[in-house]
Design a protein around this motif. Structure first.
Motif: not given
Lengths: 219, 392
Positions: A27-45
């Motif tokens: 399964l490639t998806t992440i169950q978002y509100p419960e699970e969270r992806q570890v974002l790379p350090e360079a991520v920016r919003q």
């Protein structure tokens, strides 16, 4: 033969269909509100303003030079300069932003403001859950909401923040050394001037020296 | 006991009808049957939408809807509420009357065809002598409603979608009906109940006496289901909707509940045509093994229906959309000749004495025509790795 590819394709999808029940790794998806992806350090919003110390407003590094405001491609930054001055991290009195607003509904997260800032005062945040029920006021963030501590910066981008801190410390040392040298030079100049004045008082002024013969050859 | 369970709905309906005076009884009986059909198949529609989305998700290695209710099974309720409270937008330059009537004209024939489907033993709303003919005649009305929707919207995409739908539906209606004709030829009746009755019993080796287990029946069933996929505009024959090319095709200008009605009509059409496929080739409500006959007949019908729906979903998750010329080539160069040869095969089957010879002959006809027509369809086409001139 006709239909061969269809059978093969059906086998592939059947394998995926059944496999997704058997092995969770498929399964490639992440169950978002419960699970969270570890974002790379360079991520920016969206950008935020860095402050030093404990008081957000006193410690803001921003000196309201308005470079970011001018460089911002979608023009989402609005800055008003202050009338008075307050000391910056070196202790030099500086102008500070009386108003610093960013409309994050307009911001396109390009990071140009960060790259042009000569004071390392504006950095990119990683916060992305910014939904609001008020689409005008809720997405217009002022300097109180934008101000985040250097500690926060260290937490979200540790490598980058260390580098910035090192640079700022070096600059501070250099500035202090320069100030010291300046002060010494001033003192020396003052002493020399004093000595000169004394000498001038002793001897009358002479004619200026003859001009130099030829300028040095240039390539 | 098994018989009671088998006839439970029939007895309940009879007892309710018995409460009314004699003059009212036919009307009440019809109302009960109609509301039962609408209720059952509309809830099947709701269940199918969520199963389809979950199945497609699993095929693509993801979960599918799992937020609303337990395991996401209340998703159709959320979808329904959403569709109901959405604004109903009618384009300013649309033909308002036709635009309004089109979704109704999709849903009404889609429900009408259930009249002749035998859902279980003694469970058919109206046992017409020409049930199959009725089914195809009413089913063809969908084409009109699709064109009504496409034309009245006054949108080039919806018109394109409607044109494609007309071309596709008319092309595939022919193999659809021709493959059904074989069954009518063998049974000698157009009545759906008689077709089901003709498939009762079991072979010596334990196989049921279904038409799908004959050479012509097998070929006919495959042809029928392919044509049914095209008739119901499902992937890989979803050119009329072609989301990536013409957004939503003929229902691009529909929103809110009218859009939901189109969706409903489409799924109702799919269930109905699958039900007819079951009736014609898969023995209707008959059990596949003599030992399993204690399970009620209506349960068998729905088990078969769900199995066919699963195959529809599976195919949708596998095959990419055809191109228009591929679609037409397939209909006219493969499906139509194959269906005609299949009719001859059924005739030979009918006139040959029972025995393994007619099996061999039937299988040979089907296999040879399949291979040759397949070669003809692929003629001149070499499948190789695509090379790009500029990209890469």
């Amino acid at each position: 033969m006709l239909g061969e590819g269809i059978i093969k394709g059906m086998a592939v999808t059947a394998k995926n269909f059944l496999g997704s029940y058997v092995s969770e790794e498929r399964l490639t998806t992440i169950q978002y509100p419960e699970e969270r992806q570890v974002l790379p350090e360079a991520v920016r919003q969206f950008p935020f303003l860095v402050f030093d110390g404990n008081d957000p407003m006193a410690g803001l590094r921003c000196v309201a030079c308005q470079i970011c405001e001018k460089e911002c491609p979608p023009k989402c930054i609005y800055i008003e300069k202050s009338k008075d001055k307050k000391p910056d991290y070196i202790g030099k009195p500086q102008i500070y932003p009386a108003t610093f607003d960013i409309d994050i509904s307009v911001c396109m997260s390009c990071q140009i403001c960060v790259e042009v800032c000569p004071f390392d005062a504006i950095k990119m945040d990683t916060e992305f859950e910014l939904s609001t029920s008020d689409r005008f006021g809720g997405l217009l963030v002022d300097k109180h909401q934008l101000a985040k501590s250097n500690g926060h910066y260290h937490r979200i981008h540790p490598t980058e923040a260390d580098e910035v801190d090192g640079r700022l410390a070096a600059e501070k040392v250099k500035a202090e050394a320069k100030a010291k040298a300046d002060a010494e030079a001033k003192a020396k100049a003052a002493a020399e001037a004093k000595a000169k004045a004394a000498a001038a008082a002793a001897a009358p002024p002479t004619a200026p020296a003859a001009p130099a013969a030829t300028p040095p050859a240039t390539k | 006991m098994a018989d009671d369970l088998d006839q439970i709905f029939v007895t309940i309906a009879h007892s309710i009808v018995g409460l009314f005076p004699g003059l009212w009884q036919p009307v009440v009986s019809a109302i009960i049957s109609i509301s039962a059909i609408i209720g059952v198949f509309a809830s099947l529609f709701a269940v199918t939408t969520v199963f389809e989305r979950k199945g497609l998700g699993r095929i693509q290695n993801r979960y599918g809807p799992n937020r609303v209710g337990p395991f996401g099974f209340l998703q159709p309720a959320a979808d329904g509420i959403k569709a109901l409270i959405k604004e109903d937008v009618v384009p300013r330059s649309a033909d308002k009357v036709v635009h309004f009537l089109a979704p109704l004209a999709v849903v009404v024939p889609a429900f009408l065809v259930y009249t002749v489907l035998p859902i279980g033993r003694n469970m058919v709303l109206a046992d017409f002598d020409a049930g199959v003919l009725f089914f195809f005649a009413i089913g063809a009305a969908t084409e009109l409603s699709v064109f009504m929707a496409g034309w009245s919207s006054r949108n080039k995409y919806s018109l394109l979608g409607a044109m494609r739908a007309i071309a596709q539906m008319i092309s595939y209606e022919i193999p659809l009906i021709l493959s059904a004709v074989t069954v009518v030829m063998i049974v000698g009746s157009l009545s759906t109940t008689q077709i089901v009755a003709a498939q009762a019993g079991y072979h010596a080796i334990g196989l049921p006496n279904w038409f799908v287990f004959t050479p012509w029946g097998f070929a006919g069933f495959i042809l029928f289901m392919i044509a049914a996929t095209a008739e119901t505009n499902r992937s890989p024959f979803d050119l009329p909707e072609g989301e990536s090319e013409i957004i939503a095709g003929y229902y691009i200008e529909y929103s809110g509940f009218k859009f939901a009605l189109f969706f409903l009509g489409e799924y109702m059409g799919m269930f109905a045509i699958s039900g007819l496929g079951i009736t014609l080739f898969l023995g209707g409500w008959h059990a596949p093994l003599a030992a399993l006959e204690f399970i009620p007949s209506w349960a068998w019908f729905f088990v078969k229906l769900l199995a066919i729906i699963f195959v529809f979903i599976w195919i949708r998750g596998t095959l990419p959309r055809l191109r228009m010329d591929q679609l037409m080539n397939f209909a006219w160069k493969f499906m139509l000749p194959m269906a005609l040869i299949n009719i001859i095969s059924a005739a030979i089957w009918h006139f040959m004495p029972p025995g393994y010879e007619r099996w061999l002959v039937g299988a040979a006809i089907a296999a040879v025509s399949y291979v040759l027509l397949g070669l003809g369809l692929m003629h001149g086409k070499k499948l190789e790795k695509r090379t790009y001139r500029y990209a890469e």
